[in-house]
Design a protein around this motif. Structure first.
Motif, PDB file in Angstrom:
ATOM      1  N   ALA A   1       0.848  -0.998  -0.124  1.00  0.00           N
ATOM      2  CA  ALA A   1      -0.079  -0.235   0.030  1.00  0.00           C
ATOM      3  C   ALA A   1       0.873   1.326  -0.049  1.00  0.00           C
ATOM      4  O   ALA A   1       1.559   1.389   0.997  1.00  0.00           O
ATOM      5  CB  ALA A   1      -0.959   0.129   1.261  1.00  0.00           C
ATOM      6  N   PHE A   2       0.996   1.736  -1.067  1.00  0.00           N
ATOM      7  CA  PHE A   2       1.512   3.050  -0.947  1.00  0.00           C
ATOM      8  C   PHE A   2       0.845   4.195  -0.455  1.00  0.00           C
ATOM      9  O   PHE A   2      -0.097   4.990  -1.170  1.00  0.00           O
ATOM     10  CB  PHE A   2       2.015   3.628  -2.361  1.00  0.00           C
ATOM     11  N   MET A   3       0.991   4.381   0.670  1.00  0.00           N
ATOM     12  CA  MET A   3       0.281   5.334   1.436  1.00  0.00           C
ATOM     13  C   MET A   3       0.614   6.595   0.841  1.00  0.00           C
ATOM     14  O   MET A   3       1.924   6.766   0.551  1.00  0.00           O
ATOM     15  CB  MET A   3       0.295   5.349   3.016  1.00  0.00           C
ATOM     16  N   HIS A   4      -0.170   7.757   0.655  1.00  0.00           N
ATOM     17  CA  HIS A   4       0.153   8.988   0.415  1.00  0.00           C
ATOM     18  C   HIS A   4      -0.696   9.912   1.049  1.00  0.00           C
ATOM     19  O   HIS A   4      -1.522   9.733   1.070  1.00  0.00           O
ATOM     20  CB  HIS A   4       0.334   9.022  -1.105  1.00  0.00           C
ATOM     21  N   PRO A   5      -0.217  11.135   1.179  1.00  0.00           N
ATOM     22  CA  PRO A   5       1.104  11.458   0.857  1.00  0.00           C
ATOM     23  C   PRO A   5       2.085  11.059   1.932  1.00  0.00           C
ATOM     24  O   PRO A   5       1.784  10.833   2.975  1.00  0.00           O
ATOM     25  CB  PRO A   5       1.124  13.224   0.957  1.00  0.00           C
ATOM     26  N   MET A   6       3.137  10.719   1.307  1.00  0.00           N
ATOM     27  CA  MET A   6       4.132   9.854   2.346  1.00  0.00           C
ATOM     28  C   MET A   6       4.530  11.065   3.403  1.00  0.00           C
ATOM     29  O   MET A   6       4.980  10.638   4.601  1.00  0.00           O
ATOM     30  CB  MET A   6       5.397   9.594   1.597  1.00  0.00           C
ATOM     31  N   TRP A   7       4.479  12.285   3.182  1.00  0.00           N
ATOM     32  CA  TRP A   7       4.857  13.229   4.077  1.00  0.00           C
ATOM     33  C   TRP A   7       3.991  12.907   5.709  1.00  0.00           C
ATOM     34  O   TRP A   7       4.597  13.386   6.432  1.00  0.00           O
ATOM     35  CB  TRP A   7       4.995  14.622   3.641  1.00  0.00           C
ATOM     36  N   GLN A   8       2.981  12.352   5.478  1.00  0.00           N
ATOM     37  CA  GLN A   8       2.262  12.052   6.664  1.00  0.00           C
ATOM     38  C   GLN A   8       2.878  10.733   7.426  1.00  0.00           C
ATOM     39  O   GLN A   8       2.593   9.917   7.042  1.00  0.00           O
ATOM     40  CB  GLN A   8       0.743  11.879   6.669  1.00  0.00           C
ATOM     41  N   GLU A   9       4.024  10.779   7.760  1.00  0.00           N
ATOM     42  CA  GLU A   9       4.961   9.603   8.237  1.00  0.00           C
ATOM     43  C   GLU A   9       4.012   8.979   9.292  1.00  0.00           C
ATOM     44  O   GLU A   9       3.723   9.518  10.498  1.00  0.00           O
ATOM     45  CB  GLU A   9       6.237  10.043   9.090  1.00  0.00           C
ATOM     46  N   PRO A  10       4.003   7.692   9.372  1.00  0.00           N
ATOM     47  CA  PRO A  10       3.432   6.829  10.307  1.00  0.00           C
ATOM     48  C   PRO A  10       3.917   7.040  11.651  1.00  0.00           C
ATOM     49  O   PRO A  10       5.114   7.363  11.883  1.00  0.00           O
ATOM     50  CB  PRO A  10       3.524   5.491   9.852  1.00  0.00           C
ATOM     51  N   LEU A  11       3.193   7.002  12.733  1.00  0.00           N
ATOM     52  CA  LEU A  11       3.650   7.393  14.198  1.00  0.00           C
ATOM     53  C   LEU A  11       4.870   6.204  14.527  1.00  0.00           C
ATOM     54  O   LEU A  11       5.931   6.734  14.863  1.00  0.00           O
ATOM     55  CB  LEU A  11       2.855   7.233  14.984  1.00  0.00           C
ATOM     56  N   ALA A  12       4.341   4.881  14.409  1.00  0.00           N
ATOM     57  CA  ALA A  12       5.547   3.908  14.878  1.00  0.00           C
ATOM     58  C   ALA A  12       6.084   3.459  13.536  1.00  0.00           C
ATOM     59  O   ALA A  12       5.351   3.042  12.653  1.00  0.00           O
ATOM     60  CB  ALA A  12       4.595   2.911  15.546  1.00  0.00           C
ATOM     61  N   ILE A  13       7.428   3.452  13.580  1.00  0.00           N
ATOM     62  CA  ILE A  13       8.109   3.048  12.375  1.00  0.00           C
ATOM     63  C   ILE A  13       8.931   1.578  12.818  1.00  0.00           C
ATOM     64  O   ILE A  13       9.692   1.534  13.783  1.00  0.00           O
ATOM     65  CB  ILE A  13       9.180   4.003  11.814  1.00  0.00           C
ATOM     66  N   PRO A  14       8.917   0.441  12.308  1.00  0.00           N
ATOM     67  CA  PRO A  14       9.311  -0.587  12.461  1.00  0.00           C
ATOM     68  C   PRO A  14      10.870  -0.603  12.721  1.00  0.00           C
ATOM     69  O   PRO A  14      11.679  -0.011  11.842  1.00  0.00           O
ATOM     70  CB  PRO A  14       9.029  -1.594  11.469  1.00  0.00           C
ATOM     71  N   GLY A  15      11.317  -0.781  13.955  1.00  0.00           N
ATOM     72  CA  GLY A  15      12.724  -0.474  14.305  1.00  0.00           C
ATOM     73  C   GLY A  15      13.364   0.703  14.147  1.00  0.00           C
ATOM     74  O   GLY A  15      13.635   1.315  15.286  1.00  0.00           O
ATOM     75  N   GLY A  16      13.050   1.324  13.258  1.00  0.00           N
ATOM     76  CA  GLY A  16      13.373   2.836  13.259  1.00  0.00           C
ATOM     77  C   GLY A  16      15.021   3.177  13.191  1.00  0.00           C
ATOM     78  O   GLY A  16      15.422   4.425  13.419  1.00  0.00           O
ATOM     79  N   ASP A  17      16.144   2.277  13.280  1.00  0.00           N
ATOM     80  CA  ASP A  17      17.381   2.609  13.496  1.00  0.00           C
ATOM     81  C   ASP A  17      18.040   2.399  11.963  1.00  0.00           C
ATOM     82  O   ASP A  17      19.231   2.831  11.909  1.00  0.00           O
ATOM     83  CB  ASP A  17      18.160   1.943  14.439  1.00  0.00           C
ATOM     84  N   ARG A  18      17.516   1.911  11.010  1.00  0.00           N
ATOM     85  CA  ARG A  18      17.898   1.832   9.695  1.00  0.00           C
ATOM     86  C   ARG A  18      16.940   2.232   8.404  1.00  0.00           C
ATOM     87  O   ARG A  18      16.659   1.306   7.715  1.00  0.00           O
ATOM     88  CB  ARG A  18      18.435   0.550   9.629  1.00  0.00           C
ATOM     89  N   GLN A  19      16.709   3.489   8.858  1.00  0.00           N
ATOM     90  CA  GLN A  19      15.542   4.014   7.687  1.00  0.00           C
ATOM     91  C   GLN A  19      15.883   4.762   6.649  1.00  0.00           C
ATOM     92  O   GLN A  19      17.186   5.085   6.521  1.00  0.00           O
ATOM     93  CB  GLN A  19      14.647   4.985   8.420  1.00  0.00           C
ATOM     94  N   SER A  20      15.378   4.840   5.621  1.00  0.00           N
ATOM     95  CA  SER A  20      15.860   5.548   4.141  1.00  0.00           C
ATOM     96  C   SER A  20      14.883   6.331   3.872  1.00  0.00           C
ATOM     97  O   SER A  20      13.667   6.498   4.039  1.00  0.00           O
ATOM     98  CB  SER A  20      16.026   4.460   3.154  1.00  0.00           C
ATOM     99  N   PRO A  21      15.314   7.426   3.055  1.00  0.00           N
ATOM    100  CA  PRO A  21      16.589   7.628   2.581  1.00  0.00           C
ATOM    101  C   PRO A  21      17.756   8.374   3.406  1.00  0.00           C
ATOM    102  O   PRO A  21      17.049   9.022   4.407  1.00  0.00           O
ATOM    103  CB  PRO A  21      16.199   8.489   1.278  1.00  0.00           C
TER     104      PRO A  21
END
Ligand SMILES: NS(=O)(=O)c1ncc[nH]1
Ligand SMILES: [Zn+2]
Length: 261
Positions: A8-28
């Motif tokens: 699911a390409f949620m958009h706009p991406m700039w609404q970053e989800p609250l919890a990011i899985p792990g969160g210590d190796r995110q991109s870009p």
């Protein structure tokens, strides 16, 4: 192939989800060249794409995806930083509303007008993209920067098909396209680091391979990218598909390796 239609390409991406899985190796990320570490053990990348596996283009409301049949090992990448063989499932781009920005990665803070992502999954370890997308070494994405310059003859076939997928959820058949024409002549010089998808599910499954050499496309070719829409035909308000890049993420303790000195 289902490799990306299920994502699911949620958009706009700039609404970053609250919890990011792990969160210590995110991109870009921004690649700080002087902090990258040359790794002499990095081998040359081995890319083998079969144009007969090209199937369709669709607008998923976030970018346009060129999808490949990934039910066999016909279009693959291996070598480089990769221990296994990875199957191409789709490629897409990220771009800006103007030529000043648009890429997701940057090199010493230098942004490019657009960035190509060739998305592959580990077919030695998994049997579906959906399985690989949640695994640490599940995916490999080759990133290539685009600069404005001379017209890219190989890209034109793709540009000519874009008006047919102007709206979100539109899809057209698209065949016999060899994506190796979108790679720079020299693919031996790259940076590589452990990261994530830059669109949901943002899973930390990606070995990123960022090419040092860019490719050139013409201003007019990139203008056609910007003629695409985020919105479906039914929506009253149409919104131009531009600036479809994610904000850059913290490098944290990661090391970016280079295949060249
Ligand atoms: N932009 S990306 O290459 O990290 C990606 N591919 C599939 C979903 N997101
Ligand atoms: Zn991407």
């Amino acid at each position: 192939s289902a490799c990306s239609s299920k994502l699911a390409f949620m958009h706009p991406m700039w609404q970053e989800p609250l919890a990011i899985p792990g969160g210590d190796r995110q991109s870009p990320i921004d690649i700080v060249v002087r902090k990258s570490v040359f790794d002499p053990q990095l081998r040359p990348l081995k890319v083998q794409y079969d144009p007969r596996t090209c199937q369709q283009i669709w607008n998923n409301g976030y970018s346009f995806l060129v999808e490949y049949d990934d039910t066999t090992d016909k279009s693959t990448v291996k070598g480089g930083p990769l221990e296994d063989q990875f199957r191409l499932c789709q490629f897409h781009f990220h771009w800006g509303e103007n030529n000043a920005w648009g890429s997701e990665h940057s090199i010493d803070r230098r942004l490019f007008p657009a960035e190509l992502h060739l998305v592959h999954w580990n077919s030695d370890k998994y049997s579906l993209f959906e399985e690989a997308v949640i695994e640490e070494n599940g995916l490999a994405v080759i990133a290539v920067f685009l600069k404005i310059g001379k017209r890219h003859e190989g890209l034109q076939k793709l540009v000519d098909a874009l008006p047919a997928v102007r709206h979100k959820d539109s899809l057209v058949e698209f065949t016999k396209f060899d994506p190796s024409c979108l790679l720079p002549e020299n693919i031996d010089d790259y940076w590589t680091y452990a990261g994530s998808l830059t669109t949901p599910p943002l899973t930390e499954a990606v070995t990123w391979i960022v090419m040092k050499r860019h490719i050139e496309v013409s201003h007019d070719q990139l203008a056609v990218f910007r003629s695409l829409l985020f919105t479906s035909a039914e929506e009253q308000v149409q919104r131009s598909m531009v600036n479809n890049f994610r904000v850059q993420q913290a490098v944290k303790g990661r090391t970016v390796r280079s295949s060249f000195t």
